[in-house]
Design a protein around this motif. Structure first.
Motif, PDB file in Angstrom:
ATOM      1  N   GLY A   1      24.022  -4.790 -20.442  1.00 18.98           N
ATOM      2  CA  GLY A   1      24.128  -3.527 -20.407  1.00 18.98           C
ATOM      3  C   GLY A   1      23.269  -3.545 -18.340  1.00 18.98           C
TER       4      GLY A   1
ATOM      5  N   ARG B   1      24.941  -3.916 -15.699  1.00 14.67           N
ATOM      6  CA  ARG B   1      25.610  -2.723 -15.355  1.00 14.67           C
ATOM      7  C   ARG B   1      24.915  -1.677 -15.224  1.00 14.67           C
ATOM      8  NH1 ARG B   1      30.911  -1.388 -18.072  1.00 14.67           N
ATOM      9  NH2 ARG B   1      29.849   0.628 -17.736  1.00 14.67           N
TER      10      ARG B   1
ATOM     11  N   GLN C   1      22.019  -0.191 -16.679  1.00 15.77           N
ATOM     12  CA  GLN C   1      21.772   0.453 -17.405  1.00 15.77           C
ATOM     13  C   GLN C   1      21.486  -0.362 -18.807  1.00 15.77           C
ATOM     14  OE1 GLN C   1      26.322   0.533 -19.173  1.00 15.77           O
ATOM     15  NE2 GLN C   1      25.607   2.658 -17.509  1.00 15.77           N
ATOM     16  N   SER C   2      20.344   0.515 -19.444  1.00 12.73           N
ATOM     17  CA  SER C   2      19.110  -0.292 -20.594  1.00 12.73           C
ATOM     18  C   SER C   2      20.073  -0.274 -21.736  1.00 12.73           C
ATOM     19  CB  SER C   2      17.975   0.519 -20.622  1.00 12.73           C
ATOM     20  OG  SER C   2      17.362  -0.309 -21.416  1.00 12.73           O
ATOM     21  N   TRP C   3      20.804  -0.720 -22.398  1.00  9.00           N
ATOM     22  CA  TRP C   3      21.568  -0.367 -23.019  1.00  9.00           C
ATOM     23  C   TRP C   3      20.321  -0.552 -24.493  1.00  9.00           C
ATOM     24  CZ3 TRP C   3      26.662  -3.395 -22.750  1.00  9.00           C
ATOM     25  CH2 TRP C   3      27.140  -2.808 -22.141  1.00  9.00           C
TER      26      TRP C   3
ATOM     27  N   GLN D   1      17.350   1.839 -24.247  1.00  7.33           N
ATOM     28  CA  GLN D   1      17.188   3.094 -24.597  1.00  7.33           C
ATOM     29  C   GLN D   1      18.227   3.501 -24.767  1.00  7.33           C
ATOM     30  OE1 GLN D   1      17.311   4.307 -20.224  1.00  7.33           O
ATOM     31  NE2 GLN D   1      15.942   6.052 -21.168  1.00  7.33           N
ATOM     32  N   TYR D   2      19.401   3.702 -24.834  1.00  3.69           N
ATOM     33  CA  TYR D   2      20.509   4.511 -25.739  1.00  3.69           C
ATOM     34  C   TYR D   2      19.783   4.125 -26.747  1.00  3.69           C
ATOM     35  CZ  TYR D   2      24.563   5.215 -28.240  1.00  3.69           C
ATOM     36  OH  TYR D   2      25.778   5.607 -28.455  1.00  3.69           O
TER      37      TYR D   2
ATOM     38  N   GLU E   1      15.499   5.186 -27.965  1.00  2.32           N
ATOM     39  CA  GLU E   1      14.955   6.138 -27.280  1.00  2.32           C
ATOM     40  C   GLU E   1      14.033   7.146 -27.645  1.00  2.32           C
ATOM     41  OE1 GLU E   1      15.489   8.910 -22.764  1.00  2.32           O
ATOM     42  OE2 GLU E   1      17.335   8.544 -24.541  1.00  2.32           O
TER      43      GLU E   1
ATOM     44  N   ASP F   1      12.119   5.324 -16.837  1.00  2.00           N
ATOM     45  CA  ASP F   1      13.958   4.929 -17.260  1.00  2.00           C
ATOM     46  C   ASP F   1      13.855   3.457 -16.411  1.00  2.00           C
ATOM     47  OD1 ASP F   1      15.033   6.680 -17.752  1.00  2.00           O
ATOM     48  OD2 ASP F   1      16.016   7.411 -15.556  1.00  2.00           O
TER      49      ASP F   1
ATOM     50  N   MET G   1      14.438  -0.777 -18.525  1.00  2.00           N
ATOM     51  CA  MET G   1      14.603  -1.413 -17.518  1.00  2.00           C
ATOM     52  C   MET G   1      13.850  -2.487 -17.989  1.00  2.00           C
ATOM     53  SD  MET G   1      17.947  -0.554 -16.333  1.00  2.00           S
ATOM     54  CE  MET G   1      18.413  -1.608 -14.993  1.00  2.00           C
TER      55      MET G   1
ATOM     56  N   THR H   1      13.614  -4.334 -21.697  1.00  2.00           N
ATOM     57  CA  THR H   1      14.944  -4.823 -21.493  1.00  2.00           C
ATOM     58  C   THR H   1      15.449  -6.016 -21.183  1.00  2.00           C
ATOM     59  OG1 THR H   1      16.028  -2.521 -21.725  1.00  2.00           O
ATOM     60  CG2 THR H   1      17.728  -4.280 -21.356  1.00  2.00           C
TER      61      THR H   1
END
Length: 201
Positions: free
Chosen positions: A114, A117, A119-121, A123-124, A127, A134, A138, A141
């Motif tokens: 992630g 890319r 992105q912080s998976w 966070q998904y 959260e 954000d 990061m 992560t």
């Protein structure tokens, strides 16, 4: 479907009960040899065979009561069945001892994928649990991915270089304590990058 709330003590019991049960059963049966179907099994293998259905039952009850299991819990359950089952089938404890290594490498790798890319998976997944900016997600992560890889290395060193009993203590208490201390050590990150507002202001 949203997660239903249950008694926190019950939830903790379902999550940690099988692990503590494994530990207690191992201390009780570690020095015994069981002959089943003409094959001799050490206590560790017998305890592992019992741990698999107990863990699945606990996760099933947790899902039934809350209507939810985290992705981490599902992956952990699958790996317990696969590697625990291989240890029992081949009568070889090494497969089950490698399970934490595989879990932590997998989780660390997913987080790194992630990050690559942008992105912080994490966070998904979390959260709703920890409100962060954000940038905070990061940072957390990256730290957690490195931490998972560190745990994987530690598990390999312990089970390969130390006694079986030492590994069981490490698996039951050491890894849990390490994760707890990791998040306790993120206090400054949560303070600097938290998004909660003061409702009393």
């Amino acid at each position: 479907m949203s997660e239903r709330k249950i008694n926190p003590m019950l939830k903790t019991g379902l999550e940690l009960g099988p692990i503590l049960g494994f530990f207690a059963a191992y201390l009780w049966l570690k020095d015994r040899i069981f002959t089943i179907g003409g094959t001799e099994y050490e206590g560790f293998i017998v305890v592992t065979a019992g741990f698999i259905p107990v863990f699945l039952l606990a996760m099933g009850l947790l899902w039934w009561l809350t209507g939810h299991l985290s992705k981490m819990q599902v992956v952990t359950a699958v790996l317990i069945v696969v590697f625990g089952g291989m240890s029992v089938w081949f009568n070889d404890p090494r497969f089950f001892k490698m399970k934490p290594t595989i879990i932590y490498v997998l989780f660390g790798g997913v987080l790194m994928a992630g990050l690559l890319r942008g992105q912080s998976w994490l966070q998904y997944v979390m959260e709703g649990v920890m409100p962060l900016t954000d940038q905070g997600w990061m940072i957390l992560t990256r730290r957690l991915a490195a931490f998972f890889f560190g745990l994987a290395i530690a598990n390999e060193l312990v089970w390969r270089l130390m006694s079986e009993e030492a590994w069981v203590y490490f698996k039951t208490f050491g890894l849990t304590a390490a994760i707890f201390l990791f998040f306790m050590g993120q206090g400054r990150l949560f303070r600097d990058h938290g998004t909660q507002t003061d409702d009393n202001g």
